[in-house]
Design an enzyme around this catalytic site. Structure first.
Site: not given
Lengths: 457, 457, 457, 457
Positions: A288, A387
């Site tokens: 990410s 997340h």
């Protein structure tokens, strides 16, 4: 109410007409329409007052009266326009219309001066639409699809256009992203089956990737630019080489669905689908970006009270000395100024020695940013928040993981792996949501000098 | 609210558990669960009171405060269980669970003594569920499918089991109902694609049918009972013979969707589909039962104040005399008693002369029943109400149109054609809904002695 | 023969092995394999001799013996390798293998010196394969599909790569060719469902197109090159604008199917499909290239016996004078030389006056080429032969219809419309095949000076 | 040949006409048509003679001439009607027409007196059709489908009608045969996708079944006869209970495909499909009838030379004595006569003691029948021949495995398991085909007194 519910034939044609007119309005006219809607078809305040008084005086008259009074009060609080939205939702294409209407509402909100007296009414409209859409866009109505080169060109064109994280550069590039060693998943909705609502790109790799270039191979792409030469023979996947599933891009495509979380479900279903095919995969992780890290760093640097010098928050004494040696030999400008300058221009990457000197402090600062910067107690960084809420842990920072201009500008090239330990996601998610606990690996905590004792922040 | 919306991982597994437990409860335990739900997870009355008082006192404090107070009040009026239903709806199979839950709620309501103190709470639960389901089961989410012998056996078995109007007698019968000169349409819902939600049976004929036997040919069926002999060669449709589309059965299959009207949409889409295939068809009509006519007739007869004699409401003098001549030759029992008796036993049909004598008065009485008996200003008969609301007109009564025991028992064998003049449905629907105007043909009004002047009831 | 037909289990695995080995051979090794195949697994000549003698001596022994002897003779004439091909055809992917094998055989044939002693054997192999494939690739096994932007990317990429007539220049171009006002049809085969075997591009227009640029708009394409900008909103077709269907490109994709005619069937089915959608379309025509016209013209010019001058076959006296005036003012080179030169370089198009002067003679010469040049009595030009055989007529020549380099080089920019009058195709086809009659329109015959009397060549 | 191959337009319509006329002929007219076809459109014998002589005289003139002469000879041997079949095969529905045509040819052959002079010609026609169909019905064109209750009613009706081995008794029965713990596979062909060409019924069980009643539960079926009561809730398969796949019925549905073996491929693909779902299944077996065993037994008994007594081939002395004791107490008729009588009437099953006495000898005789009775060196019993050729072994005889009248009449209620050991099928198949070796288990050989030494017959 038999009558109202049933005037469906003529209501339908009127509703269709209204929608088709709205779609032809210009931006300003749409804003006027929305203002008109909230002022004239919202809640009738005096009716609410009347009902509230009735309700309060009904308290003595037994359960049945009380419930009746509550029912009336609830009715009076329901804006008229919700009835209109119900009618629109019943039309073919109506749900999509409402999604786009909310996009217009959000845009109007962003343009409104907050002290405008109409703002609360527009906010109420926004909330009503969000609640309604959230009922329609729940997982039960979403359909998981894997997108491949055998999917429709229409779908693949949309996948390509919606890809914001790592832009697709050509149809050859696109073919690779849906080809062997890749899994591209989308959620579609039964009311707009040709529209990918959320898109998740996954790479199947031998280990958790440390760099986006290893996944989205730009060198390779140049060869593919000659679109109409036969593309190379399809590579065949070898399951023996597949040990990890790396989620490297997730995008929501509909602005009108802001705040309606579907990504979590998509990741869950993607994990299931990958496991069904490769039951032995045990490594699930993201690769990410850290959007906002460089901006945060620039801001923090510029407001450091120690002026030309740098507080130990940024650099240890040793680091400061080394950098000073490297940078200021022939240069009167302060270390701080030079770092600020180079951060802005992304030029530090050109100087390999400098880059090496910056690695340790930048990685530590990025860890600080992810781990300690908060908003209402939760991670400030929205990707981290997403997340962590899903039950992932912060597992590893990767230096020079995205050397594209975009990567440098958003996060000095650093990318992060949020790892999903399947058996721990539920408990992680709960601890994060309820206690704001941020789960992180030893190696990550080590960057913060916290490695030997588990975090108890 | 970021936090609440996001605890999705653990909430999902708890919700699943709750659902699976509920499904295993016995009938009485389910009722207990529902009682517990409304008493403990409904609306918190004292909280509503507090919010109502706040709201009233906020009136002076400007729009923004007022809207905030309204928002709080609305929140306080939202039962807690609605959150649970939202979570359930997000599960796979969750929507179907809620449909079935509402069936349980309706059943509980029907069992409750109305003066039970809990009744209003259960009613509120019912309303909440209905509103929620009505958002999900709107036309935008329904899919029209034509069912044929090439559809799945599973679907066809369900079609057969759900057919309540003219029960299917064998697979041979079923094959005919989805075969040539027939169109069987269903609505399915994206959350339960294997379930036909509404079923519409249509016959393509040369003219508007006058009897159900001409459509559902029982004589023919006997031949088909030998299931495993090869069925006869498929008849091929000849478009030249197709001038009318007759809707002869429409059924909603989900009790839990009571009050959520989908039949109208299904008819509309069926008309479209038929027109796409046969652009020149101009005759659209139903062949519908008149449920309740015989019961109404029995009731009216039994309460007629003139005792053994019969008021002119039932029979003209002439009719009375003819019937008396026929019935009472050797019989001391009054005409009225004999009619009552024969209506109950359906035996009048055996006597052809008698049947002929009854035709005119029964047809007139049936027209009365359909045209003049009202509930809240609208047609009492639910089938009539449904089609009038859709914009159809009462076009023709058909004598001996359904000679089956079921047909005799419900409507003395009379069936009615509600005809859809496509260009007039919108205006008819509006006039019925807004002014309770019942549109009817000359020939129907003639039965009521109203033929030369258009109805203005 | 029970035994031979049944050793299927082990035969299958051996056949698979053979195929996979063959696929890995290099070009020269494949040729060696094919030589080995025809020499050792073809027909056993001495066995044929034996059977032929037996057969001749069996003539006196009655029908049964004679048929038996014929059967033996037929068997002896069947090459062994046909059994192998049968086994291969039974494998998954086997049919495709044989198609590709025939491609290799054709390539080998084209490389062989014709006097090589092995040539007849390779030709026999080619014929055997063609006959076998022709049984498998008959219309009953082909499936018509319309290709649109909703078709798979894989299919669209192949469509694009196979387009030889008017090459596709980008994905934007491709999107236009399968978009509104276009119909792209393919035949696929059940044994290779992802492969378009024949591709037919059709434009739906207001009238029969006179130029390829009006269909494949190159100017427009440049805008589309920016692939990842959102493509323009889909145009919606207006049926009122559709009066003609123009087939502007037809390609067979499999070299291994050479000589197996499927295009005719594809056109027939395309016509049906277009008519089903637009029952009133009456104009069906191609817009076809005239490959070979320029080469023929160059050849004829160069061998013209009149040397520097030009026979009246090429130019009328008037045309010659005008051209000479235009070309030779300041130039000593002969008209003929200059025309030859400009034809070779395609430069005549730059000079508008010249181009105007060439129009009449080139159109007439092209008409001559199409109408009078023959091969075995049929049209020499293969495109003309294909459409005449299908029953089309030569309807119109179009000047400057394809100004692309490709168009100039193949046919001096001229394109031809072969028009399909549906009610006449059968009789046209028959007259062409049986009597070599070329059907042509008045306006075309006019170019040849034949307009007032119908052709009877 | 350009011309012949290309007259497609008019040939197609003529061919269609011919087919539609043929379909309307009566049985006798069809026979006349076929006679006409072979006499007038077969091979021209005198032309064959001519070509054969040319061929023989070409031998000296080099390879090229020889091949040309062979080619001509081959052509002359090709019956004219094969061209017609090619044209028919190109029509939609044409392949199915040819399959049905061959059925007619086979029927005609079966009706012909063998000494009829036309017989060889009809046989040649049959062979031509079989060879052609065998090219079209090869595995590459077949599609495996699993049939379930979600398959089309049309398909399920056909499955039911074609089931010859254990007839389906009702739709409830049918539902069980495609439901949980069952796998019903079919092959369909691309040219007739709605027709199941071969059907294979499989039961998933805990062990290799010993009786058909445990699979096709007749007791259970009675409950299901009430078709339109809701069928019982679907049983859910528990993979833990699944250790064996038992093929209990395989049927070819098209008489016109006689001699074209597709069952072997279907079993192979079914095994693959089962293994993909249950990778640990190791027991693959049939449960097969022994058609012809009782007839064979009756024949052998009646021709036994020892008359009233029975040779040791049928009964050991001990068995004979026991049976005599049991049967002849009060009966003058010989043991042999009584056994013959009871076999014919199937009544021996009623007498439990008798049945017990018959078990050992009947099982032994059945083993003899399967193992020793031959036709051209291979197993006489066609079912045994089919599975042995596929590489199965004779694994177990099951006493009273099919007590239905059909089961008793064909095989005295005995059924046999042919077991497929996957790793041995290839070698078994080869040894059976090449050396007529019959693979059998120890327990089976034991019945023949051959258990300790492996068979070497």
């Amino acid at each position: 109410d038999t009558a109202t519910s049933s005037s469906s034939v003529s209501v339908e044609s009127k509703t269709k007409l209204l929608c088709s007119i709205y779609l032809q309005l210009k931006s300003q006219e749409k804003a006027d329409f929305l203002r008109h809607l909230v002022m004239n078809y919202g809640v009738n305040h005096s009716s609410v007052q009347k009902c509230a008084r009735s309700f309060l005086s009904s308290q003595e008259q037994g359960e049945s009266s009380r419930i009746k009074a509550e029912e009336n009060l609830r009715s009076s609080l329901t804006p008229y326009y919700i009835g209109l939205f119900g009618h629109i939702g019943r039309l073919e294409g109506g749900v999509k219309f409402l999604v786009d209407l909310r996009k217009d509402v959000l845009y109007l909100l962003s343009m409104l001066e907050p002290n405008k007296s109409i703002a609360p009414n527009i906010k109420a409209l926004n909330k009503t639409l969000r609640d309604l859409l959230s009922l329609w866009f729940s997982a039960g109505f979403m359909r998981l699809q894997r997108v491949t080169w055998d999917s429709s060109c229409d779908m693949l064109q949309k996948i390509s256009e919606y890809e914001a994280v790592h832009p697709v550069r050509s149809w050859g590039d696109l073919k690779l992203r849906v080809g062997p060693y890749r899994r591209c998943y989308v959620f579609t909705h039964s009311s707009m089956p040709k529209e990918p609502i959320v898109v998740l790109h996954t790479a199947l790799t031998t280990e958790i990737s440390t760099s986006i270039q290893s996944i989205v191979n730009h060198a390779h792409l140049q060869l593919e630019e000659k679109l109409f030469q036969p593309l190379s023979k399809d590579v065949v996947e070898d399951p023996k080489n597949i040990h990890a599933a790396v989620f490297y891009s997730i995008s929501s495509t509909q602005k009108g669905l802001q705040g309606i979380e579907l990504g979590t479900q998509l990741i869950k279903q993607a994990v299931k689908d990958v496991l069904a095919e490769f039951p032995r995969i045990s490594l699930f992780s993201t690769l990410s970006p850290v959007p906002g890290f460089r901006d945060w760093l620039l801001l923090e640097l510029s407001k450091d009270e120690r002026g030309a010098l740098l507080s130990s928050f940024f650099l240890t004494d040793e680091e400061y000395t080394s950098l000073k040696d490297h940078l200021c030999k022939n240069n009167a400008v302060s270390v701080r100024e030079q770092i600020l300058e180079m951060l802005k221009s992304n030029q530090w990457l050109q100087d390999a020695n400098l880059s090496e000197l910056l690695k340790v402090p930048f990685m530590r600062l990025c860890a600080q940013y992810l781990y300690r910067e908060k908003r209402r107690g939760y991670a400030l960084n929205s990707v981290a928040h997403f997340h962590l809420r899903n039950g992932a842990c912060i597992w590893r920072l990767n230096w020079l993981a995205d050397k594209s201009p975009r990567g440098l500008t958003s996060s000095c090239g650093i990318m992060v792996n949020y790892r999903y330990f399947l058996e721990a996601t539920e408990i992680n998610s709960q601890r994060y949501i309820e206690k704001q606990h941020v789960e992180a690996s030893e190696q990550f905590l080590h960057l913060l000098g916290l490695s030997h004792h588990k975090s108890s922040l």
